[in-house]
Scaffold this motif. Structure first.
Motif, PDB file in Angstrom:
ATOM      1  N   ASN A   1      44.218 108.024  56.750  1.00  0.00           N
ATOM      2  CA  ASN A   1      45.653 107.760  56.997  1.00  0.00           C
ATOM      3  C   ASN A   1      46.539 108.975  56.715  1.00  0.00           C
ATOM      4  O   ASN A   1      47.640 109.065  57.235  1.00  0.00           O
ATOM      5  N   THR A   2      46.063 109.898  55.880  1.00  0.00           N
ATOM      6  CA  THR A   2      46.887 111.070  55.565  1.00  0.00           C
ATOM      7  C   THR A   2      47.075 111.971  56.778  1.00  0.00           C
ATOM      8  O   THR A   2      48.000 112.780  56.819  1.00  0.00           O
TER       9      THR A   2
ATOM     10  N   ARG B   1      46.553 105.318  61.655  1.00  0.00           N
ATOM     11  CA  ARG B   1      46.438 104.168  62.576  1.00  0.00           C
ATOM     12  C   ARG B   1      46.660 102.861  61.839  1.00  0.00           C
ATOM     13  O   ARG B   1      47.340 101.961  62.323  1.00  0.00           O
ATOM     14  N   GLN B   2      46.050 102.769  60.639  1.00  0.00           N
ATOM     15  CA  GLN B   2      46.163 101.500  59.912  1.00  0.00           C
ATOM     16  C   GLN B   2      47.604 101.257  59.457  1.00  0.00           C
ATOM     17  O   GLN B   2      48.096 100.121  59.515  1.00  0.00           O
ATOM     18  N   LEU B   3      48.275 102.311  59.021  1.00  0.00           N
ATOM     19  CA  LEU B   3      49.673 102.157  58.601  1.00  0.00           C
ATOM     20  C   LEU B   3      50.546 101.714  59.763  1.00  0.00           C
ATOM     21  O   LEU B   3      51.431 100.866  59.620  1.00  0.00           O
ATOM     22  N   LEU B   4      50.292 102.329  60.923  1.00  0.00           N
ATOM     23  CA  LEU B   4      51.088 101.980  62.100  1.00  0.00           C
ATOM     24  C   LEU B   4      50.862 100.511  62.465  1.00  0.00           C
ATOM     25  O   LEU B   4      51.802  99.783  62.813  1.00  0.00           O
TER      26      LEU B   4
ATOM     27  N   LEU C   1      56.083 107.654  57.000  1.00  0.00           N
ATOM     28  CA  LEU C   1      56.015 107.249  58.405  1.00  0.00           C
ATOM     29  C   LEU C   1      57.308 106.555  58.840  1.00  0.00           C
ATOM     30  O   LEU C   1      57.832 106.821  59.935  1.00  0.00           O
ATOM     31  N   LEU C   2      57.829 105.715  57.959  1.00  0.00           N
ATOM     32  CA  LEU C   2      59.077 105.004  58.297  1.00  0.00           C
ATOM     33  C   LEU C   2      60.263 105.967  58.380  1.00  0.00           C
ATOM     34  O   LEU C   2      61.125 105.822  59.263  1.00  0.00           O
TER      35      LEU C   2
ATOM     36  N   GLN D   1      49.199 104.143  49.960  1.00  0.00           N
ATOM     37  CA  GLN D   1      49.758 103.610  51.203  1.00  0.00           C
ATOM     38  C   GLN D   1      51.263 103.403  51.136  1.00  0.00           C
ATOM     39  O   GLN D   1      51.953 103.561  52.139  1.00  0.00           O
ATOM     40  N   ALA D   2      51.771 103.038  49.951  1.00  0.00           N
ATOM     41  CA  ALA D   2      53.211 102.802  49.836  1.00  0.00           C
ATOM     42  C   ALA D   2      53.975 104.099  50.099  1.00  0.00           C
ATOM     43  O   ALA D   2      54.986 104.112  50.817  1.00  0.00           O
ATOM     44  N   PHE D   3      53.486 105.192  49.535  1.00  0.00           N
ATOM     45  CA  PHE D   3      54.123 106.492  49.744  1.00  0.00           C
ATOM     46  C   PHE D   3      54.003 106.895  51.207  1.00  0.00           C
ATOM     47  O   PHE D   3      54.980 107.307  51.849  1.00  0.00           O
TER      48      PHE D   3
END
Lengths: 153, 228
Positions: free
Chosen positions: A93-94, A98-101, B57-58, B50-52
């Motif tokens: 993800n860094t 894809r998973q975050l999106l 991304l947001l 993931q929170a960071f």
């Protein structure tokens, strides 16, 4: 780092010496509600799918990756030794989130994540990439993707 | 990537760049950009947070909705994983005298990482790690990469074997803790047999008569920070 002041002299001088194209009359599309966007990712990490042919240095072509591809199938095949690969080793993800999106789509922040995401080989002369960018733009339109998040490494 | 953003925008797509080198963003002026103060190679910042990453991304995607003209904004927070982990210990390699022997000593940690994370980022060379290690040891002994088994470029095979071994050494180092990238790379380039050998090989190639090897040595083996 990536604050140039944190770089060693040779790296800072190299990065500062890179020629950057400029665009006289750049396009800018009007704001769009994020909740209506179908978003694709485009990375410059020279990603390849495990078992596929290597990504040639200097190629301007891009590769496509299904949104559901397993992290373990993704490999960094970039020619440069001057960027960190430890973060990718620990968490894809860094580099290619894809998973975050997908999470943002599930939360309704964006309308959807594209079924495909893409990677170029960075360190390629931009002018060589223009025709491939046009091809990819048409491909994205054909898949109803309207928004692209670009992620250099 | 900034040039691609311009061309995609011209084609009617909305774009945003998450960029790492601010002067490049300032010169190329992509339609929308978020500059992040992270190390090259990690545009979303800290692995495993993931929170960071979601905030990054947001912050970028929000520009699609809010920017009304060409926009470059800064992400203010530093990568928390850039701080050294005082509890991290480098993998034990003993007094390995070859890359192959160092691989043997690191293999349990590599396997441990692969099991814990369920994946590996080794695989670009199309060789197993023992073959990669032998290839590097042979290169160190003879001063030039051995011929590729499939008739391809020996130098390309060498580069890919280096990449796979570096990836494996990274996995070994990540098996027991969460070092900063700098901690991990300091161990790799200043203390591991593989890192020390590659630095020595680079010096040999730069001092030699073979222009091709010198060119590879100059740019494609050792990162800027560890070249001296």
């Amino acid at each position: 780092m990536a604050r140039l002041s944190d770089s060693v002299d040779s790296e800072r001088q190299y990065l500062e010496s890179l020629e950057c194209a400029t665009f006289e009359q750049p396009a800018f599309n009007a704001p769009r509600k994020l909740a209506n966007c179908n978003v694709a990712l485009v990375s410059s990490a020279g990603l390849m799918r495990r078992g596929d042919d290597n990504v040639r240095a200097g190629t301007a072509e891009y590769r496509s990756f299904d949104n559901k591809i397993e992290d373990g199938e993704l490999l960094v095949n970039h020619v440069s030794v001057n960027f960190d690969r430890t973060a990718f080793a620990e968490d894809v993800n860094t580099v290619f989130p894809r998973q975050l999106l997908q999470t943002l789509a599930s939360d309704g922040v964006i309308a959807s994540a594209s079924d495909e995401h893409y990677a170029f080989m960075g360190a390629t002369a931009p002018e060589q990439m223009q025709s491939h960018a046009a091809t990819l733009a048409s491909h994205l339109h054909s898949r109803n993707v309207d928004t692209v998040c670009l992620l250099p490494v | 990537m900034s040039a691609l953003a311009h061309w995609f925008e011209q084609a009617g797509l909305h774009t945003v760049v998450i960029g790492l080198i601010k002067p490049h963003l300032e010169t190329m002026r992509p339609p929308r950009a978020l500059w992040v103060p992270f190390e090259l190679g990690r545009p979303l910042g800290p692995p495993g947070d993931q929170a960071f990453q979601k905030r990054v991304l947001l912050a970028a995607l929000t520009l699609i909705e809010t920017a009304t003209k060409q926009t470059l904004i800064d992400f203010e927070d530093d990568d928390p994983r850039s701080t050294p982990d005082p509890d991290w210990r480098a993998p034990a390699t003993g007094a390995a005298t070859s890359v192959a022997s160092e691989l043997s000593r690191l293999q349990p940690a590599i396997t441990s990482f692969n099991e814990a994370f369920g994946r590996s980022s080794v695989g670009v060379a199309g060789l197993n790690l023992a073959q990669c290690a032998s290839l590097i040891d042979e290169t160190l002994a003879t001063g030039k990469p051995p011929a590729s088994a499939d008739g391809g470029s020996a130098l390309l095979q060498f580069r890919h074997a280096c990449d796979d071994l570096k990836a494996a050494w990274i996995e070994a180092a990540l098996a027991n803790g969460k070092p900063s990238s700098r901690q991990l790379h300091d161990w790799f380039w200043l203390h591991s047999q593989l890192g020390l050998s590659l630095r020595k090989l680079r010096e040999q190639w730069l001092a030699g008569d073979d222009e091709k090897l010198a060119g590879i040595g100059a740019r494609f083996i050792v990162p800027h920070r560890w070249r001296v």
